[in-house]
Design a protein around this motif. Sequence first.
Motif, PDB file in Angstrom:
ATOM      1  N   GLY A  66     -16.694  43.291 -16.407  1.00  0.00           N
ATOM      2  CA  GLY A  66     -17.735  43.286 -17.217  1.00  0.00           C
ATOM      3  C   GLY A  66     -19.068  43.537 -16.843  1.00  0.00           C
ATOM      4  N   VAL A  67     -19.537  43.934 -15.915  1.00  0.00           N
ATOM      5  CA  VAL A  67     -20.494  43.836 -15.644  1.00  0.00           C
ATOM      6  C   VAL A  67     -21.418  44.592 -16.862  1.00  0.00           C
ATOM      7  CG1 VAL A  67     -22.586  44.801 -13.620  1.00  0.00           C
ATOM      8  CG2 VAL A  67     -20.460  43.355 -13.138  1.00  0.00           C
ATOM      9  N   ASP A  68     -22.945  44.697 -17.658  1.00  0.00           N
ATOM     10  CA  ASP A  68     -22.866  45.388 -18.213  1.00  0.00           C
ATOM     11  C   ASP A  68     -23.443  46.485 -18.176  1.00  0.00           C
ATOM     12  OD1 ASP A  68     -22.885  43.248 -20.168  1.00  0.00           O
ATOM     13  OD2 ASP A  68     -24.803  43.013 -19.723  1.00  0.00           O
ATOM     14  N   ILE A  72     -12.937  33.579 -14.192  1.00  0.00           N
ATOM     15  CA  ILE A  72     -11.835  34.434 -13.770  1.00  0.00           C
ATOM     16  C   ILE A  72     -10.633  35.243 -14.006  1.00  0.00           C
ATOM     17  CG2 ILE A  72     -11.753  36.432 -11.938  1.00  0.00           C
ATOM     18  CD1 ILE A  72     -14.106  35.360 -10.704  1.00  0.00           C
ATOM     19  N   ARG A  73      -9.669  34.255 -13.878  1.00  0.00           N
ATOM     20  CA  ARG A  73      -8.253  33.997 -14.541  1.00  0.00           C
ATOM     21  C   ARG A  73      -8.076  34.198 -16.054  1.00  0.00           C
ATOM     22  NH1 ARG A  73      -3.549  29.497 -14.959  1.00  0.00           N
ATOM     23  NH2 ARG A  73      -1.914  31.384 -15.088  1.00  0.00           N
ATOM     24  N   ARG A  74      -9.758  33.648 -17.014  1.00  0.00           N
ATOM     25  CA  ARG A  74      -9.331  33.829 -17.978  1.00  0.00           C
ATOM     26  C   ARG A  74      -9.935  34.738 -18.630  1.00  0.00           C
ATOM     27  NH1 ARG A  74     -11.158  28.374 -17.817  1.00  0.00           N
ATOM     28  NH2 ARG A  74     -13.193  28.420 -17.353  1.00  0.00           N
ATOM     29  N   GLU A  75     -11.027  35.643 -18.004  1.00  0.00           N
ATOM     30  CA  GLU A  75     -11.741  37.379 -18.086  1.00  0.00           C
ATOM     31  C   GLU A  75     -10.957  37.714 -17.938  1.00  0.00           C
ATOM     32  OE1 GLU A  75     -15.277  37.064 -15.999  1.00  0.00           O
ATOM     33  OE2 GLU A  75     -16.662  35.441 -16.697  1.00  0.00           O
ATOM     34  N   LEU A  76     -10.558  37.810 -16.856  1.00  0.00           N
ATOM     35  CA  LEU A  76      -9.581  39.484 -16.633  1.00  0.00           C
ATOM     36  C   LEU A  76      -8.138  39.143 -17.646  1.00  0.00           C
ATOM     37  CD1 LEU A  76      -8.794  38.907 -13.013  1.00  0.00           C
ATOM     38  CD2 LEU A  76     -10.426  40.659 -14.071  1.00  0.00           C
ATOM     39  N   LYS A 113     -15.343  39.788 -28.727  1.00  0.00           N
ATOM     40  CA  LYS A 113     -16.546  39.874 -29.496  1.00  0.00           C
ATOM     41  C   LYS A 113     -18.299  40.034 -29.016  1.00  0.00           C
ATOM     42  CE  LYS A 113     -13.204  39.003 -33.427  1.00  0.00           C
ATOM     43  NZ  LYS A 113     -13.187  38.213 -35.041  1.00  0.00           N
ATOM     44  N   GLU A 114     -18.501  39.690 -28.396  1.00  0.00           N
ATOM     45  CA  GLU A 114     -19.413  39.917 -27.545  1.00  0.00           C
ATOM     46  C   GLU A 114     -19.602  40.570 -26.415  1.00  0.00           C
ATOM     47  OE1 GLU A 114     -22.539  38.504 -29.555  1.00  0.00           O
ATOM     48  OE2 GLU A 114     -20.716  37.579 -30.543  1.00  0.00           O
ATOM     49  N   TRP A 115     -18.944  41.226 -26.137  1.00  0.00           N
ATOM     50  CA  TRP A 115     -18.806  42.551 -24.874  1.00  0.00           C
ATOM     51  C   TRP A 115     -19.095  43.199 -25.171  1.00  0.00           C
ATOM     52  CZ3 TRP A 115     -16.305  40.968 -19.999  1.00  0.00           C
ATOM     53  CH2 TRP A 115     -16.332  39.865 -20.205  1.00  0.00           C
ATOM     54  N   GLN A 116     -19.894  44.005 -24.919  1.00  0.00           N
ATOM     55  CA  GLN A 116     -20.003  45.411 -24.920  1.00  0.00           C
ATOM     56  C   GLN A 116     -18.779  46.211 -25.296  1.00  0.00           C
ATOM     57  OE1 GLN A 116     -23.728  46.817 -26.179  1.00  0.00           O
ATOM     58  NE2 GLN A 116     -22.415  48.644 -26.671  1.00  0.00           N
ATOM     59  N   ALA A 117     -18.083  46.113 -24.340  1.00  0.00           N
ATOM     60  CA  ALA A 117     -16.689  47.458 -24.104  1.00  0.00           C
ATOM     61  C   ALA A 117     -16.297  47.331 -25.816  1.00  0.00           C
ATOM     62  CB  ALA A 117     -15.727  47.053 -23.574  1.00  0.00           C
ATOM     63  N   PHE A 118     -15.833  45.990 -26.382  1.00  0.00           N
ATOM     64  CA  PHE A 118     -15.382  45.477 -27.822  1.00  0.00           C
ATOM     65  C   PHE A 118     -16.573  46.128 -28.554  1.00  0.00           C
ATOM     66  CE2 PHE A 118     -15.400  43.125 -31.613  1.00  0.00           C
ATOM     67  CZ  PHE A 118     -13.961  42.739 -31.723  1.00  0.00           C
ATOM     68  N   LYS A 119     -17.619  46.214 -28.606  1.00  0.00           N
ATOM     69  CA  LYS A 119     -18.184  46.738 -29.363  1.00  0.00           C
ATOM     70  C   LYS A 119     -18.207  47.736 -29.948  1.00  0.00           C
ATOM     71  CE  LYS A 119     -21.881  42.961 -29.725  1.00  0.00           C
ATOM     72  NZ  LYS A 119     -22.699  42.570 -29.208  1.00  0.00           N
ATOM     73  N   ASP A 120     -18.385  48.793 -28.354  1.00  0.00           N
ATOM     74  CA  ASP A 120     -17.905  50.025 -28.095  1.00  0.00           C
ATOM     75  C   ASP A 120     -17.066  50.516 -28.825  1.00  0.00           C
ATOM     76  OD1 ASP A 120     -20.527  50.487 -27.142  1.00  0.00           O
ATOM     77  OD2 ASP A 120     -19.976  50.298 -25.529  1.00  0.00           O
TER      78      ASP A 120
END
Length: 580
Positions: A235-237, A285-289, A341-348
């Motif tokens: 999740g690092v930018d 981290i569990r939720r993020e993963l 939806k705020e993650w850059q990977a989602f936007k890309d």
Amino acid sequence: MQLGSIVSSLKAPAAETLQELSRFSALWNQDPEEQVRAFLQSEPSLTEFSSQICFYSTLEEQISELPALRLVGPILFDSEQLKLSLAQECRLWKRAFGAALNRQASAGMSDMLSFMDGLTKRLQRPITDLEDVRGAMAALREVREAEVRMDASIGPVEESFALLQKHELLFSDGNAERVDGLAYGWKNLSALVLQNQNTLVKIGPGMKADLLAAAQSFQGCVQRFCADYDRRGPGVDGVDPAEANERLQSFQAEFDQLWRKYTTYSGGEELFGLTINEYPELQRIRRELSLLSKLYSLHTAVTGSVAGYYDILWADLNIEKINAELQEFQNRIRKLPKALKEWQAFKDLKKSIDDFTETCPLLHLMANKAMLRRHWTRLSDLTSHSFQVESESFCLRNIMEAPLLKHKEDVEDVCIGAMKERDIEAKLKDVVAEWSAQTLSFATFRTRGELLLRGAETAEKISMMEDSLMVLTSLLSNRYNAPFKPSIQLWVQKLSNTSEIIEKWLSVQNLWIYLEAVFVGGDIAKQLPQISGSGWTTVRYGRGSSRTSFRGRGPRSYGRMDGAYPVSGRRQAPIPHPNP
């Protein structure tokens, strides 16, 4: 008369005999399978099963006690075969209820035996670590919870098979033999439970000390993992999606190991009554993963599909299928949790899907059959990208490499222009085809032969020319007519000149008809003998054909003919085509 009296006297005794047998009528008036199904719908108890089976056993005894011979007046009835049939029906009914009881008792016995076998295997495992302690405690808890239910169920199952044994209702499924091991298995399981309880009490203090040491070490592992995750996790930018997906797989595997340890240690702390350590960072981290796993699984699917699209040959492109798959991806991305939806990977990912979806209408226009080489050349000039459409290996990748969205409006204009040009070309071809086969018909004038254009047909052709000129005029004013403008102008000139010539031809023809009558006959012909005698000449209309006409001061022919005439006999001449 005497015989009738004898028969009448026998009716009453015979009716009494039949009435005595009517109590068995249910045996042949009802179907045993249907009655058993209706009986089972009421969820009967063992007592109700016993009542039904005993009823038919009693009925069978009553049938066996019926007399074998019956005397009705002078007639002796032999009821032995009737008794055998009724007894057989009784046994069928009794066996139908017995089979239902056997199925019900066998199902309950199988569940209990399976339950006991599973717990026995779990409790027989040696206890060497906290995971084994947790497993043993869970098994002991299940035994305690099921103890009342098992004690209440074993007895009825044994009684059910005893009831079947009593009434000699035997089945070849082997369940009657298995029931003997039911109580024995439960007794052995209870003994195994007591043994495990003693073992846990014995090893408890040592396990508790090991747990405290392992939990202390586990806290350090969690801190290092969380720090490493925050520093170089997926999740690092600024991380490329492909690399982020690889990092996700790596951190997910490491996290799964930590989570298993966390489950074991927290369970041990609960068993020994210790304070359960919470790890909020590990939970985060569990939720993020979990979220990233959903995101990058969709990203992998989209990437794979798009790569597959790029390799499709342009000639085999199916825009409708691609559109449907992209719509499915859009639906899936909408269903992703809002936290992503705020993650850059989602936007890309969303941009990638949206861009391809936006390109699909352009691809649909570019795949139209109206697109010719000149249109692809214009697209190449617009996008500064070469399109080798004629190549057999030309695929969608060669299209998508061009900056189509940057020149979207211009690309749409070229494609729409191609379709408009195709329509213009089709209409022009229709006009050319229509007037390439038209001919003029001539009518006979008196005894001089076929000299005159037919008025009605010629007027109709003039009207058709006017319609064609209207079509050509509209094509001439169309802004997409550039490739065909010279041809359109040429045919406008041809049809305009031809229409004008034919109209003048008809005018001259009408005047000639009037003057011919004046100069050929009557007083004028006598007064002008030289003119009337020498005023006729021959005008050639075509190869090998000639017509006699009046020689005036004007030109001898009515128009210049282009090319050879169509084969139509001597009764037709082609419509003259004026010089361009």
